[in-house]
Structures are given as structure tokens and as C-alpha cells.
Motif scaffolding. Structure first.
Motif, PDB file in Angstrom:
ATOM      1  N   LYS A 206       1.927   8.571  -7.195  1.00  0.00           N
ATOM      2  CA  LYS A 206       2.392   9.956  -7.131  1.00  0.00           C
ATOM      3  C   LYS A 206       3.237  10.284  -8.354  1.00  0.00           C
ATOM      4  O   LYS A 206       3.039  11.323  -9.004  1.00  0.00           O
ATOM      5  CB  LYS A 206       3.210  10.175  -5.852  1.00  0.00           C
ATOM      6  N   ILE A 207       4.169   9.385  -8.685  1.00  0.00           N
ATOM      7  CA  ILE A 207       5.041   9.594  -9.845  1.00  0.00           C
ATOM      8  C   ILE A 207       4.228   9.538 -11.138  1.00  0.00           C
ATOM      9  O   ILE A 207       4.378  10.388 -12.029  1.00  0.00           O
ATOM     10  CB  ILE A 207       6.158   8.531  -9.873  1.00  0.00           C
ATOM     11  N   TYR A 208       3.343   8.534 -11.230  1.00  0.00           N
ATOM     12  CA  TYR A 208       2.528   8.375 -12.439  1.00  0.00           C
ATOM     13  C   TYR A 208       1.606   9.575 -12.647  1.00  0.00           C
ATOM     14  O   TYR A 208       1.507  10.103 -13.765  1.00  0.00           O
ATOM     15  CB  TYR A 208       1.704   7.092 -12.350  1.00  0.00           C
ATOM     16  N   SER A 209       0.937  10.017 -11.588  1.00  0.00           N
ATOM     17  CA  SER A 209      -0.013  11.129 -11.705  1.00  0.00           C
ATOM     18  C   SER A 209       0.693  12.431 -12.083  1.00  0.00           C
ATOM     19  O   SER A 209       0.162  13.238 -12.849  1.00  0.00           O
ATOM     20  CB  SER A 209      -0.767  11.307 -10.383  1.00  0.00           C
ATOM     21  N   ARG A 210       1.893  12.628 -11.544  1.00  0.00           N
ATOM     22  CA  ARG A 210       2.658  13.826 -11.900  1.00  0.00           C
ATOM     23  C   ARG A 210       3.045  13.809 -13.371  1.00  0.00           C
ATOM     24  O   ARG A 210       2.981  14.833 -14.059  1.00  0.00           O
ATOM     25  CB  ARG A 210       3.916  13.919 -11.037  1.00  0.00           C
ATOM     26  N   SER A 211       3.442  12.642 -13.863  1.00  0.00           N
ATOM     27  CA  SER A 211       3.848  12.529 -15.268  1.00  0.00           C
ATOM     28  C   SER A 211       2.688  12.781 -16.218  1.00  0.00           C
ATOM     29  O   SER A 211       2.881  13.231 -17.345  1.00  0.00           O
ATOM     30  CB  SER A 211       4.448  11.144 -15.531  1.00  0.00           C
ATOM     31  N   LYS A 212       1.475  12.500 -15.758  1.00  0.00           N
ATOM     32  CA  LYS A 212       0.284  12.691 -16.590  1.00  0.00           C
ATOM     33  C   LYS A 212      -0.434  14.001 -16.300  1.00  0.00           C
ATOM     34  O   LYS A 212      -1.388  14.354 -17.004  1.00  0.00           O
ATOM     35  CB  LYS A 212      -0.689  11.534 -16.371  1.00  0.00           C
TER      36      LYS A 212
ATOM     37  N   SER B 103       0.834  -1.200   0.000  1.00  0.00           N
ATOM     38  CA  SER B 103       0.000   0.000   0.000  1.00  0.00           C
ATOM     39  C   SER B 103       0.871   1.253   0.000  1.00  0.00           C
ATOM     40  O   SER B 103       0.561   2.240  -0.670  1.00  0.00           O
ATOM     41  CB  SER B 103      -0.915   0.006   1.228  1.00  0.00           C
ATOM     42  N   VAL B 104       1.971   1.212   0.751  1.00  0.00           N
ATOM     43  CA  VAL B 104       2.896   2.347   0.801  1.00  0.00           C
ATOM     44  C   VAL B 104       3.553   2.559  -0.554  1.00  0.00           C
ATOM     45  O   VAL B 104       3.657   3.698  -1.048  1.00  0.00           O
ATOM     46  CB  VAL B 104       3.967   2.120   1.885  1.00  0.00           C
ATOM     47  N   PHE B 105       4.004   1.469  -1.183  1.00  0.00           N
ATOM     48  CA  PHE B 105       4.627   1.574  -2.502  1.00  0.00           C
ATOM     49  C   PHE B 105       3.647   2.122  -3.535  1.00  0.00           C
ATOM     50  O   PHE B 105       4.038   2.856  -4.452  1.00  0.00           O
ATOM     51  CB  PHE B 105       5.144   0.208  -2.962  1.00  0.00           C
ATOM     52  N   CYS B 106       2.373   1.771  -3.386  1.00  0.00           N
ATOM     53  CA  CYS B 106       1.349   2.277  -4.303  1.00  0.00           C
ATOM     54  C   CYS B 106       1.260   3.797  -4.221  1.00  0.00           C
ATOM     55  O   CYS B 106       1.078   4.471  -5.238  1.00  0.00           O
ATOM     56  CB  CYS B 106      -0.004   1.644  -3.980  1.00  0.00           C
ATOM     57  N   PHE B 107       1.394   4.326  -3.017  1.00  0.00           N
ATOM     58  CA  PHE B 107       1.370   5.783  -2.813  1.00  0.00           C
ATOM     59  C   PHE B 107       2.429   6.465  -3.667  1.00  0.00           C
ATOM     60  O   PHE B 107       2.152   7.423  -4.393  1.00  0.00           O
ATOM     61  CB  PHE B 107       1.582   6.092  -1.333  1.00  0.00           C
TER      62      PHE B 107
ATOM     63  N   PRO C 186      -6.652   4.304 -19.781  1.00  0.00           N
ATOM     64  CA  PRO C 186      -5.265   4.467 -19.275  1.00  0.00           C
ATOM     65  C   PRO C 186      -5.177   4.357 -17.748  1.00  0.00           C
ATOM     66  O   PRO C 186      -4.280   3.696 -17.225  1.00  0.00           O
ATOM     67  CB  PRO C 186      -4.889   5.873 -19.757  1.00  0.00           C
ATOM     68  N   GLN C 187      -6.124   5.000 -17.033  1.00  0.00           N
ATOM     69  CA  GLN C 187      -6.093   4.962 -15.574  1.00  0.00           C
ATOM     70  C   GLN C 187      -6.450   3.576 -15.048  1.00  0.00           C
ATOM     71  O   GLN C 187      -5.822   3.090 -14.100  1.00  0.00           O
ATOM     72  CB  GLN C 187      -7.057   6.009 -15.011  1.00  0.00           C
ATOM     73  N   MET C 188      -7.452   2.942 -15.652  1.00  0.00           N
ATOM     74  CA  MET C 188      -7.813   1.580 -15.234  1.00  0.00           C
ATOM     75  C   MET C 188      -6.665   0.618 -15.487  1.00  0.00           C
ATOM     76  O   MET C 188      -6.397  -0.269 -14.667  1.00  0.00           O
ATOM     77  CB  MET C 188      -9.070   1.108 -15.976  1.00  0.00           C
ATOM     78  N   SER C 189      -5.987   0.793 -16.602  1.00  0.00           N
ATOM     79  CA  SER C 189      -4.895  -0.109 -16.966  1.00  0.00           C
ATOM     80  C   SER C 189      -3.737  -0.018 -15.987  1.00  0.00           C
ATOM     81  O   SER C 189      -3.215  -1.039 -15.518  1.00  0.00           O
ATOM     82  CB  SER C 189      -4.400   0.203 -18.388  1.00  0.00           C
ATOM     83  N   VAL C 190      -3.325   1.221 -15.664  1.00  0.00           N
ATOM     84  CA  VAL C 190      -2.195   1.370 -14.739  1.00  0.00           C
ATOM     85  C   VAL C 190      -2.575   0.881 -13.354  1.00  0.00           C
ATOM     86  O   VAL C 190      -1.738   0.319 -12.622  1.00  0.00           O
ATOM     87  CB  VAL C 190      -1.705   2.835 -14.704  1.00  0.00           C
TER      88      VAL C 190
ATOM     89  N   THR D 132      -7.817   8.788  -6.026  1.00  0.00           N
ATOM     90  CA  THR D 132      -8.684   7.706  -6.483  1.00  0.00           C
ATOM     91  C   THR D 132      -7.857   6.508  -6.927  1.00  0.00           C
ATOM     92  O   THR D 132      -8.180   5.356  -6.600  1.00  0.00           O
ATOM     93  CB  THR D 132      -9.574   8.179  -7.651  1.00  0.00           C
ATOM     94  N   LEU D 133      -6.783   6.771  -7.657  1.00  0.00           N
ATOM     95  CA  LEU D 133      -5.900   5.691  -8.108  1.00  0.00           C
ATOM     96  C   LEU D 133      -5.224   4.995  -6.932  1.00  0.00           C
ATOM     97  O   LEU D 133      -5.084   3.770  -6.920  1.00  0.00           O
ATOM     98  CB  LEU D 133      -4.852   6.240  -9.079  1.00  0.00           C
ATOM     99  N   GLU D 134      -4.801   5.762  -5.944  1.00  0.00           N
ATOM    100  CA  GLU D 134      -4.188   5.171  -4.747  1.00  0.00           C
ATOM    101  C   GLU D 134      -5.185   4.255  -4.040  1.00  0.00           C
ATOM    102  O   GLU D 134      -4.848   3.145  -3.615  1.00  0.00           O
ATOM    103  CB  GLU D 134      -3.745   6.266  -3.788  1.00  0.00           C
TER     104      GLU D 134
END
Length: 302
Positions: A76-82, A68-72, A216-220, A91-93
Motif C-alpha cells: 500500500k505504501i509502495y504503490s502510493r509512492s509510485k 501476508s498482513v504486513f505485505c498488505f 521495478p515491480q518484480m524487484s520489490v 497484483t503486487l499484494e
């Protein structure tokens, strides 16, 4: 098999009731209130008093919490890139960092490894539940705030007033002084309502229009939940030297699809419920396939 039939029946029933306008548009809110205030706390009182704690059993606790921590950090990195908003990131977390370790996980563990392994699965489930009640709520509170910034005091207030967390802590503490064995049938009945009602609530909120925009969001989300999370747990087991059934079940449980409760929390904190509900549905279908692959991997490595 009956569990998977129930998944289909409950979700479809919710969709049909909504489509035919046979139920109030906000009926899912009442259902979610029942689940949060009664059914989920009962789950803690059903399982936690019976867990046998050993040093080896710390691995399921640590591994489940760490995914769960790694997901955070991953989201965070993925959302910033997008360039996603804080609401989308939260929501993704919420939908990616927590596994369906009970309703889907328990029958699959029993089918692949045998019912005696459920004692380990229960520990994974309760740790996941505790993580969702703390880290998940922090993410939800942050994402549900219009400014994206909330005080530590406000977050703490939402945590200590979150019914499932109260139930979890109460079950851990009170079980040391009170024998709840006589009340087990009562907790069984309440806990049994979680999955069918949560699935029905998901069906009431499912909207397939515009789902292509969410691919894209569902896939990641599903890549992390079904592939990266169990891979992280596998790596931790190999690094620490955990072997045998504890390693197998912990890895397998971390490979389960998105937890149903994420939809209820997303609705409560005004996150993207469309994304959570669609991800839950698709991840359950995909998880039936990927879980078979993770079973083979656990047999190979352990």
C-alpha cells in the motif's frame, strides 16, 4: 532435484505449446478450473486431518498469516509512492504475500532439515493457503473491480464460493467426525496434479516482451517475498522467544518464492497476469539461492 527438473519441464512445455499454437489460446482457463475446483481442495483433505495441534504450533499459523498482513501495508505504501493503480497494487499484494510452501518448500525443507520437519512445513503451507483464500481473494476482488470499490457483501460472496476455501474449512470440520484415511490415496492423486498443471499454466501465459518495464515491480515483490517476509518471521520468533525446529522451519518456509496459485487467481480476477507469471518464474530461481542463506541464518540463531 526431480522437483526442479519438473519446474523447468512444465514451464517450458507450456511456452512451447503456446509458441507453436498446438493448444487453444484459452486452454489455461480450463486447467485453472481443474486446479481451483478439484486439486486444491484435495490438498486440504490430504494434509489438514493429520496435523497434530499444540500450543507451540500456533507460531507457524500466526507468523505465516502476519507476513501476508504486513505485505498488505508494505505494498500500500509502495504503490502510493509510485502512483500505481489499485489493480497493480492488488497484483503486487497477491504475488508477494504468499509463499510456495509446498512444491518448492517441502523438498527444500526435507533437503536442509530432514523429512521429519515436514509436519511443521505442512502447517505453514495450510495457513498460507487459508490466507491466500481469504486475504488474497479480498485483494484480488478489490483490484479486479474497475472502480476499485466493492461492497462487503460482494467480497463475502466471492469468499464463501471460492472452492479452495470451501475445501479448507470442510477438511477442518469434517475430519473431526469422519475418518478420511481410506480416501488418502484418492486425495494424493488429485493433489499431485496441482504443481505440474499450475506450472504448465504459467508457461502458457508467460510473455517476456516488455519485461524490462516490470523490473521495478518484480524487484520489490521479490525483495519482500525472499528477504523481508522471512526477516519479519525471524524478528517475531526472537521477540516471542520461539526456538528450535518450529522457529527454523517457519522462517525457512516464509523465505520461499511466490506461490503458483497467485497466477491462477490473478487470471480469474483480471489482474496483471504478466507480472505475476514473470515474478513467479524469477522468484523461484532467486529463491534457490536466498533459501540457502536463510538456512544458515536459522542455524546461527536457533
Amino acid at each position: 532435484m526431480s522437483n526442479f527438473v519438473l519446474i523447468a519441464v512444465c514451464i517450458i512445455a507450456g511456452m512451447v505449446f503456446k509458441a507453436t499454437k498446438s493448444i487453444h489460446p484459452d486452454a489455461h482457463k480450463g486447467i485453472n478450473t481443474w486446479i481451483l475446483y478439484l486439486a486444491l481442495p484435495a490438498v486440504s483433505f490430504k494434509y489438514l486431518p493429520n496435523i497434530q495441534w499444540t500450543v507451540e504450533m500456533l507460531f507457524p499459523v500466526a507468523a505465516t498469516f502476519l507476513t501476508s498482513v504486513f505485505c498488505f501495508f508494505f505494498m500500500k505504501i509502495y504503490s502510493r509512492s509510485k502512483g500505481y493503480s489499485g489493480r497493480s497494487r492488488s497484483t503486487l499484494e497477491l504475488v508477494s504475500g504468499y509463499s510456495n510452501t509446498s512444491f518448492v518448500g517441502f523438498p527444500l525443507v526435507a533437503a536442509y532439515y530432514g523429512e521429519k520437519m515436514l509436519s511443521i512445513a505442512v502447517l505453514c503451507d495450510q495457513t498460507m493457503f487459508f490466507s491466500l483464500s481469504t486475504l488474497g481473494i479480498i485483494a484480488a476482488v478489490r483490484g479486479g473491480s474497475r472502480s476499485g470499490k466493492v461492497s462487503a457483501g460482494f467480497i463475502l460472496k466471492r469468499l464463501v464460493t471460492f472452492p479452495p476455501l470451501i475445501g479448507c474449512i470442510s477438511a477442518l470440520l469434517l475430519s473431526r467426525f469422519i475418518d478420511f484415511s481410506a480416501a488418502e490415496p484418492f486425495f494424493d492423486k488429485l493433489a499431485a496434479t496441482v504443481s505440474p498443471l499450475a506450472l504448465f499454466s504459467v508457461g502458457l501465459q508467460l510473455k517476456f516482451n516488455g519485461w524490462r518495464k516490470l523490473v521495478p515491480q518484480m524487484s520489490v515483490s521479490m525483495i519482500y517475498k525472499l528477504i523481508l517476509a522471512p526477516a519479519i518471521t525471524l524478528g517475531l520468533a526472537l521477540l516471542i522467544g520461539i526456538k528450535g525446529d518450529v522457529a527454523k522451519i517457519t522462517i525457512f518456509e516464509s523465505a520461499m518464492p511466490a506461490v503458483l496459485t497467485s497466477s491462477i487467481i490473478a487470471e480469474q480476477f483480471r489482474l496483471n497476469t504478466k507480472l505475476t507469471n514473470l515474478t513467479i518464474g524469477f522468484s523461484i530461481l532467486a529463491g534457490l539461492i536466498t533459501s540457502a542463506l536463510w538456512y544458515q541464518l536459522t542455524q546461527f540463531y536457533f
